[in-house]
Motif scaffolding. Structure first.
Motif, PDB file in Angstrom:
ATOM      1  N   TRP A   1       0.902  -1.208  -0.090  1.00 32.55           N
ATOM      2  CA  TRP A   1       0.003  -0.123  -0.111  1.00 32.55           C
ATOM      3  C   TRP A   1       0.592   1.210  -0.103  1.00 32.55           C
ATOM      4  N   ALA A   2       2.001   1.223   0.590  1.00 35.76           N
ATOM      5  CA  ALA A   2       2.874   2.344   0.681  1.00 35.76           C
ATOM      6  C   ALA A   2       3.707   2.267  -0.928  1.00 35.76           C
ATOM      7  N   LYS A   3       3.921   1.359  -1.461  1.00 33.87           N
ATOM      8  CA  LYS A   3       4.561   1.259  -2.689  1.00 33.87           C
ATOM      9  C   LYS A   3       3.948   1.487  -4.123  1.00 33.87           C
ATOM     10  N   ASP A   4       2.573   1.176  -4.060  1.00 31.39           N
ATOM     11  CA  ASP A   4       1.947   1.130  -5.023  1.00 31.39           C
ATOM     12  C   ASP A   4       0.098   1.399  -4.801  1.00 31.39           C
ATOM     13  N   PRO A   5      -0.161   2.532  -4.039  1.00 34.94           N
ATOM     14  CA  PRO A   5      -1.410   2.426  -3.631  1.00 34.94           C
ATOM     15  C   PRO A   5      -2.505   2.581  -4.691  1.00 34.94           C
ATOM     16  N   ALA A   6      -2.214   3.152  -5.783  1.00 34.23           N
ATOM     17  CA  ALA A   6      -3.143   3.154  -6.942  1.00 34.23           C
ATOM     18  C   ALA A   6      -3.702   1.621  -7.303  1.00 34.23           C
ATOM     19  N   THR A   7      -2.658   0.770  -7.424  1.00 29.73           N
ATOM     20  CA  THR A   7      -2.912  -0.553  -7.816  1.00 29.73           C
ATOM     21  C   THR A   7      -3.796  -1.198  -6.624  1.00 29.73           C
ATOM     22  N   MET A   8      -3.279  -1.106  -5.534  1.00 28.97           N
ATOM     23  CA  MET A   8      -3.965  -1.833  -4.188  1.00 28.97           C
ATOM     24  C   MET A   8      -5.394  -1.208  -4.148  1.00 28.97           C
ATOM     25  N   LEU A   9      -5.536   0.009  -4.381  1.00 22.79           N
ATOM     26  CA  LEU A   9      -7.046   0.388  -4.256  1.00 22.79           C
ATOM     27  C   LEU A   9      -7.707  -0.139  -5.420  1.00 22.79           C
ATOM     28  N   ARG A  10      -7.344  -0.485  -6.684  1.00 16.93           N
ATOM     29  CA  ARG A  10      -7.834  -1.052  -7.785  1.00 16.93           C
ATOM     30  C   ARG A  10      -8.147  -2.577  -7.620  1.00 16.93           C
ATOM     31  N   TRP A  11      -7.209  -3.129  -6.798  1.00 16.35           N
ATOM     32  CA  TRP A  11      -7.384  -4.622  -6.743  1.00 16.35           C
ATOM     33  C   TRP A  11      -8.491  -4.820  -5.609  1.00 16.35           C
ATOM     34  N   ARG A  12      -8.454  -3.817  -4.387  1.00 19.11           N
ATOM     35  CA  ARG A  12      -9.479  -4.074  -3.464  1.00 19.11           C
ATOM     36  C   ARG A  12     -11.046  -3.678  -3.998  1.00 19.11           C
ATOM     37  N   ALA A  13     -10.995  -2.709  -4.697  1.00 19.85           N
ATOM     38  CA  ALA A  13     -12.427  -2.359  -5.476  1.00 19.85           C
ATOM     39  C   ALA A  13     -12.801  -3.529  -6.157  1.00 19.85           C
ATOM     40  N   ILE A  14     -11.965  -4.265  -7.022  1.00 16.59           N
ATOM     41  CA  ILE A  14     -12.609  -5.270  -7.746  1.00 16.59           C
ATOM     42  C   ILE A  14     -12.879  -6.393  -7.027  1.00 16.59           C
ATOM     43  N   SER A  15     -12.285  -6.842  -5.910  1.00 20.01           N
ATOM     44  CA  SER A  15     -12.547  -7.870  -5.076  1.00 20.01           C
ATOM     45  C   SER A  15     -13.990  -7.606  -4.547  1.00 20.01           C
ATOM     46  N   GLU A  16     -13.873  -6.502  -4.002  1.00 23.09           N
ATOM     47  CA  GLU A  16     -15.218  -6.292  -3.345  1.00 23.09           C
ATOM     48  C   GLU A  16     -16.382  -6.224  -4.181  1.00 23.09           C
ATOM     49  N   CYS A  17     -16.065  -5.742  -5.392  1.00 18.86           N
ATOM     50  CA  CYS A  17     -17.376  -5.602  -6.581  1.00 18.86           C
ATOM     51  C   CYS A  17     -17.780  -7.080  -6.902  1.00 18.86           C
ATOM     52  N   VAL A  18     -16.867  -7.886  -7.133  1.00 20.40           N
ATOM     53  CA  VAL A  18     -17.332  -9.129  -7.546  1.00 20.40           C
ATOM     54  C   VAL A  18     -17.791  -9.960  -6.453  1.00 20.40           C
ATOM     55  N   ARG A  19     -17.558  -9.874  -5.371  1.00 18.99           N
ATOM     56  CA  ARG A  19     -18.105 -10.571  -4.304  1.00 18.99           C
ATOM     57  C   ARG A  19     -19.679 -10.196  -4.206  1.00 18.99           C
ATOM     58  N   MET A  20     -19.692  -8.877  -4.311  1.00 17.89           N
ATOM     59  CA  MET A  20     -21.094  -8.164  -4.103  1.00 17.89           C
ATOM     60  C   MET A  20     -21.882  -8.649  -5.586  1.00 17.89           C
ATOM     61  N   ALA A  21     -21.458  -8.433  -6.812  1.00 19.15           N
ATOM     62  CA  ALA A  21     -22.224  -8.720  -7.903  1.00 19.15           C
ATOM     63  C   ALA A  21     -22.395 -10.020  -8.406  1.00 19.15           C
ATOM     64  N   CYS A  22     -21.228 -10.750  -8.337  1.00 18.75           N
ATOM     65  CA  CYS A  22     -21.647 -12.147  -9.031  1.00 18.75           C
ATOM     66  C   CYS A  22     -20.451 -13.248  -7.920  1.00 18.75           C
ATOM     67  N   PRO A  23     -21.086 -13.228  -6.861  1.00 20.77           N
ATOM     68  CA  PRO A  23     -20.115 -14.134  -5.886  1.00 20.77           C
ATOM     69  C   PRO A  23     -20.026 -15.672  -6.410  1.00 20.77           C
ATOM     70  N   GLU A  24     -21.120 -16.198  -7.117  1.00 19.58           N
ATOM     71  CA  GLU A  24     -21.003 -17.272  -7.530  1.00 19.58           C
ATOM     72  C   GLU A  24     -19.885 -17.800  -8.747  1.00 19.58           C
ATOM     73  N   VAL A  25     -19.203 -16.848  -9.315  1.00 19.06           N
ATOM     74  CA  VAL A  25     -18.123 -17.056 -10.124  1.00 19.06           C
ATOM     75  C   VAL A  25     -16.881 -17.527  -9.041  1.00 19.06           C
ATOM     76  N   LEU A  26     -16.876 -17.140  -7.971  1.00 14.41           N
ATOM     77  CA  LEU A  26     -15.614 -17.527  -7.186  1.00 14.41           C
ATOM     78  C   LEU A  26     -15.453 -18.713  -6.631  1.00 14.41           C
ATOM     79  N   GLY A  27     -16.536 -19.802  -6.812  1.00 13.34           N
ATOM     80  CA  GLY A  27     -16.241 -21.284  -6.140  1.00 13.34           C
ATOM     81  C   GLY A  27     -16.015 -21.187  -4.744  1.00 13.34           C
ATOM     82  N   GLY A  28     -16.267 -20.172  -3.947  1.00 12.96           N
ATOM     83  CA  GLY A  28     -16.232 -20.228  -2.696  1.00 12.96           C
ATOM     84  C   GLY A  28     -14.813 -19.519  -2.153  1.00 12.96           C
ATOM     85  N   LEU A  29     -14.063 -18.964  -3.206  1.00  9.69           N
ATOM     86  CA  LEU A  29     -12.834 -18.544  -2.863  1.00  9.69           C
ATOM     87  C   LEU A  29     -12.962 -16.866  -2.908  1.00  9.69           C
ATOM     88  N   LYS A  30     -13.462 -16.322  -1.667  1.00  8.14           N
ATOM     89  CA  LYS A  30     -14.045 -15.275  -1.691  1.00  8.14           C
ATOM     90  C   LYS A  30     -13.173 -13.725  -1.622  1.00  8.14           C
TER      91      LYS A  30
END
Length: 282
Positions: free
Chosen positions: A133-162
């Motif tokens: 988060w100190a080295k590359d905050p822009a990328t870390m923010l983007r990854w966190r937004a993606i994981s949160e949104c996928v869990r919210m919108a289509c959790p069935e695609v994750l096969g339980g790996l949330k």
């Protein structure tokens, strides 16, 4: 989309015995992640997770990680699985520094699921300014937004790996980076303002890539020194301890094998001072 990496897994057509043999072959390779080298059992489990998600074994080894017994996916893999299921995934970094992920489901095209992560949200989660988060905050923010949104919108695609690797480390870490000594001081001296103002500040992030440095260690002593440096920097998480231990096991086995080809090294232990101790050698 052409960037999708989810594919039909040929391992699904193998028998259990064939998958076990395949895992043993892969375990001898030095081109796979270090955590899987010489560990066919973990490779077999990763392949099984890959089968559940419909991805090739070599992709599973690079995209599925097990941290403290909890399997996790990379954020890029989460986005790829969502796209492969027919959903639209859009990500961007805004001028204000925030990261946005939008998902439009294939079966509900009139609604857009949106997740936004910014510095304030990361600070509230205790993440900002630590490690990557100190080295590359822009990328870390983007990854966190993606994981949160996928869990919210289509959790069935994750096969339980949330969760992503970073999220699992955050949940399971008991090291200084997850809490630090400050809470104890404020709990016992809450009514005294002066001790809080003169208390020693938290050390600044070292900005060192510990895993990359671990790959350069050629001896057990190198690992001891790196362990101590990581601990002194307050960045020795459970995940890094596991990586150091695995590397120590591999080095010990490599150093002992030429002396006695029948020798088997079950593993090594690294104590809290970074000392490596052999155990189970026969």
């Amino acid at each position: 989309m052409s960037t999708d990496i989810a594919v039909h897994s040929p391992a699904a057509e193998m028998s259990v015995g064939e998958r076990q043999q395949y895992a043993s072959v892969l375990a001898d390779a030095n081109m796979i992640p270090k955590a899987f080298q010489k560990n066919p059992a973990n490779i077999f489990v990763a392949i099984e997770y890959g089968n559940a998600l419909g991805i090739a074994p070599i992709v599973a080894l690079n995209e599925i990680n097990v941290i403290n017994g909890t399997p996790s996916l990379s954020a890029s893999m989460m986005a790829s699985l969502a796209r492969s299921a027919g959903h639209r995934v859009r990500t961007r970094n805004e001028d204000d520094g925030s990261a946005v992920c939008e998902i439009i489901r294939a079966d509900d095209p009139e609604f857009t699921h949106t997740s936004v992560w910014d510095q304030k949200k990361a600070q509230g989660a205790g993440l900002w300014g630590k490690g990557h988060w100190a080295k590359d905050p822009a990328t870390m923010l983007r990854w966190r937004a993606i994981s949160e949104c996928v869990r919210m919108a289509c959790p069935e695609v994750l096969g339980g790996l949330k969760y992503t690797v970073e999220e699992v480390i955050e949940f399971t870490s008991t090291g200084p980076s997850s809490s630090g000594p400050a809470p104890k001081a404020t709990t016992t001296r809450k009514q005294k303002a002066e001790p809080e103002t003169v208390s020693a500040p938290m050390p600044a992030p070292s900005n060192r890539d510990w895993l990359a440095e671990l790959d350069q260690c050629a001896t057990a002593q190198d690992i001891r020194n790196l362990w101590k440096a990581c601990a002194d920097a307050g960045e020795l998480t459970d995940d890094l301890k596991s990586a150091f231990t695995s590397a120590g096991t591999a080095l010990t086995a490599a150093q002992n094998q030429p002396q006695n080809e029948t020798e088997v090294v079950d593993g090594v232990l690294i104590d809290e001072q970074g000392e490596i101790h052999e155990e189970g050698a026969a």
